[in-house]
Write an enzyme that holds these catalytic residues in place. Structure first.
Site, PDB file in Angstrom:
ATOM      1  N   PRO A  32       0.855  -1.251   0.009  1.00 34.69           N
ATOM      2  CA  PRO A  32      -0.016   0.147  -0.001  1.00 34.69           C
ATOM      3  C   PRO A  32       0.834   1.309  -0.074  1.00 34.69           C
ATOM      4  O   PRO A  32       2.005   1.394   0.627  1.00 34.69           O
ATOM      5  CB  PRO A  32      -0.688  -0.013   1.208  1.00 34.69           C
ATOM      6  CG  PRO A  32      -0.926  -1.663   1.359  1.00 34.69           C
ATOM      7  CD  PRO A  32       0.548  -2.104   1.014  1.00 34.69           C
ATOM      8  N   GLU A  33       0.362   2.289  -0.772  1.00 34.43           N
ATOM      9  CA  GLU A  33       0.945   3.445  -0.708  1.00 34.43           C
ATOM     10  C   GLU A  33       0.547   4.827  -0.173  1.00 34.43           C
ATOM     11  O   GLU A  33      -0.630   4.494   0.485  1.00 34.43           O
ATOM     12  CB  GLU A  33       1.410   3.743  -2.307  1.00 34.43           C
ATOM     13  CG  GLU A  33       1.870   2.615  -3.002  1.00 34.43           C
ATOM     14  CD  GLU A  33       2.690   2.852  -4.379  1.00 34.43           C
ATOM     15  OE1 GLU A  33       3.041   3.975  -4.705  1.00 34.43           O
ATOM     16  OE2 GLU A  33       3.013   1.975  -5.089  1.00 34.43           O
ATOM     17  N   LYS A  77       3.744   6.112   5.165  1.00 29.98           N
ATOM     18  CA  LYS A  77       2.847   4.764   5.118  1.00 29.98           C
ATOM     19  C   LYS A  77       2.515   4.269   6.360  1.00 29.98           C
ATOM     20  O   LYS A  77       2.364   2.996   6.619  1.00 29.98           O
ATOM     21  CB  LYS A  77       3.771   3.794   4.197  1.00 29.98           C
ATOM     22  CG  LYS A  77       4.105   4.101   2.845  1.00 29.98           C
ATOM     23  CD  LYS A  77       4.831   3.350   2.189  1.00 29.98           C
ATOM     24  CE  LYS A  77       5.384   3.619   0.854  1.00 29.98           C
ATOM     25  NZ  LYS A  77       6.013   2.647   0.275  1.00 29.98           N
ATOM     26  N   ASN A  87       6.337   1.527  -4.874  1.00 23.13           N
ATOM     27  CA  ASN A  87       6.729   0.949  -6.148  1.00 23.13           C
ATOM     28  C   ASN A  87       5.970   1.457  -7.386  1.00 23.13           C
ATOM     29  O   ASN A  87       6.455   1.595  -8.759  1.00 23.13           O
ATOM     30  CB  ASN A  87       6.992  -0.565  -6.267  1.00 23.13           C
ATOM     31  CG  ASN A  87       8.018  -0.924  -6.817  1.00 23.13           C
ATOM     32  OD1 ASN A  87       9.073  -0.380  -7.102  1.00 23.13           O
ATOM     33  ND2 ASN A  87       7.992  -2.305  -7.652  1.00 23.13           N
ATOM     34  N   ARG A 140      13.454  -4.221  -6.376  1.00 23.05           N
ATOM     35  CA  ARG A 140      11.999  -4.175  -6.503  1.00 23.05           C
ATOM     36  C   ARG A 140      11.565  -4.232  -7.816  1.00 23.05           C
ATOM     37  O   ARG A 140      12.354  -3.809  -8.866  1.00 23.05           O
ATOM     38  CB  ARG A 140      11.506  -2.856  -6.034  1.00 23.05           C
ATOM     39  CG  ARG A 140      12.045  -2.601  -4.624  1.00 23.05           C
ATOM     40  CD  ARG A 140      10.989  -3.491  -3.741  1.00 23.05           C
ATOM     41  NE  ARG A 140       9.505  -3.195  -3.843  1.00 23.05           N
ATOM     42  CZ  ARG A 140       8.950  -2.173  -3.165  1.00 23.05           C
ATOM     43  NH1 ARG A 140       9.786  -1.308  -2.320  1.00 23.05           N
ATOM     44  NH2 ARG A 140       7.630  -2.172  -3.387  1.00 23.05           N
TER      45      ARG A 140
END
Length: 260
Positions: free
Chosen positions: A2-3, A51, A163, A247
């Site tokens: 989650p961003e 976050k 990401n 990533r």
């Protein structure tokens, strides 16, 4: 993962459901907090910081939660059947009418005046009241040779980008994620666009960076296996980042030429 916009929305929903209410019971299902009992404690508020979620209580404690990769806070009337398996629940906070269940979240508890233990290292919060674009640019510029994709993910530079936004921002500015920060022609404009995108998406879960809401067309490059929506070139994917912390990265080799 989650961003920042997803976390902001989770904080808003938690605050609306629990803020100002007295907890009738609490059920912590992690060993370090198994003996904690918040029955009779009033929830002051829940706020997002990058976050991180901070649920402040009137007993001078703050419950810190992080959604990690798959975490989620579900909020529903007491007695409603859970949509996730009970074994994934890490905490249940219950008022007289509402139940908030944290599934697969990471939890910590500390005095409210020690919240910096969790969030003191963070850079300017893209969705915070004190958002400071100039400071975010300054922090990014301290590592001119660092890959821009890696720098955007560093929460000490600016807090809230994950990401997905990293890939989308690099595409929108025609920059390969492995290109150095110094190669970005206008860092301030990139930072401003990051802020605009998170603000535009913070009220919804179906994030879009293209302006479209149709499936398969909400994002420019992230997660795409087909052609670039702009030029038709096949999207490329690779694991990029420091050793041990790579990533998935997505880019269009035509719109975002690889650095020399």
């Amino acid at each position: 993962m989650p961003e920042g916009d997803t976390v902001w929305l989770a904080a808003r929903r938690l605050d609306r459901a629990l803020g100002g209410h007295v907890l009738q019971s609490s059920d912590f299902r992690v060993p370090s907090l198994a003996t904690v009992d918040f029955a009779g404690v009033r929830v002051v508020e829940t706020v997002a910081r990058g976050k991180h979620l901070l649920t402040r209580l009137d007993n001078a404690l703050t419950l810190h939660s992080h959604l990690v990769m798959e975490g989620h806070w579900a909020i529903h009337p007491v007695g409603t059947r859970w949509r996730r398996p009970a074994f994934q629940a890490r905490v249940v906070l219950r008022t007289a009418t509402t139940e908030a269940v944290g599934f697969d979240v990471r939890l910590d508890l500390a005095p409210t005046d020690q919240e910096d233990t969790w969030v003191g290292h963070l850079g300017p919060d893209l969705l915070g009241d004190g958002w400071d674009a100039d400071e975010a640019v300054r922090r990014l510029q301290t590592g001119p040779d660092r890959p821009i994709g890696e720098a955007l993910l560093d929460q000490a530079n600016l807090a809230g980008i994950g990401n997905e936004y990293k890939a989308e921002l690099c595409f929108l500015f025609g920059v390969h994620p492995a290109a150095p920060v110094a190669a970005v022609p206008d860092l301030r404009r990139l930072v401003d666009r990051a802020h605009q995108l998170l603000v535009a998406n913070r009220e919804r879960y179906d994030r879009t960076t293209t302006g479209e809401r149709r499936a398969g067309r909400r994002l420019w490059v992230y997660g795409r296996r087909g052609p670039c929506l702009r030029c038709g070139t096949p999207i490329q994917r690779a694991e990029l980042g420091p050793p041990g912390r790579e990533r998935p990265s997505y880019w269009c080799p035509s719109c975002q030429p690889a650095p020399a």
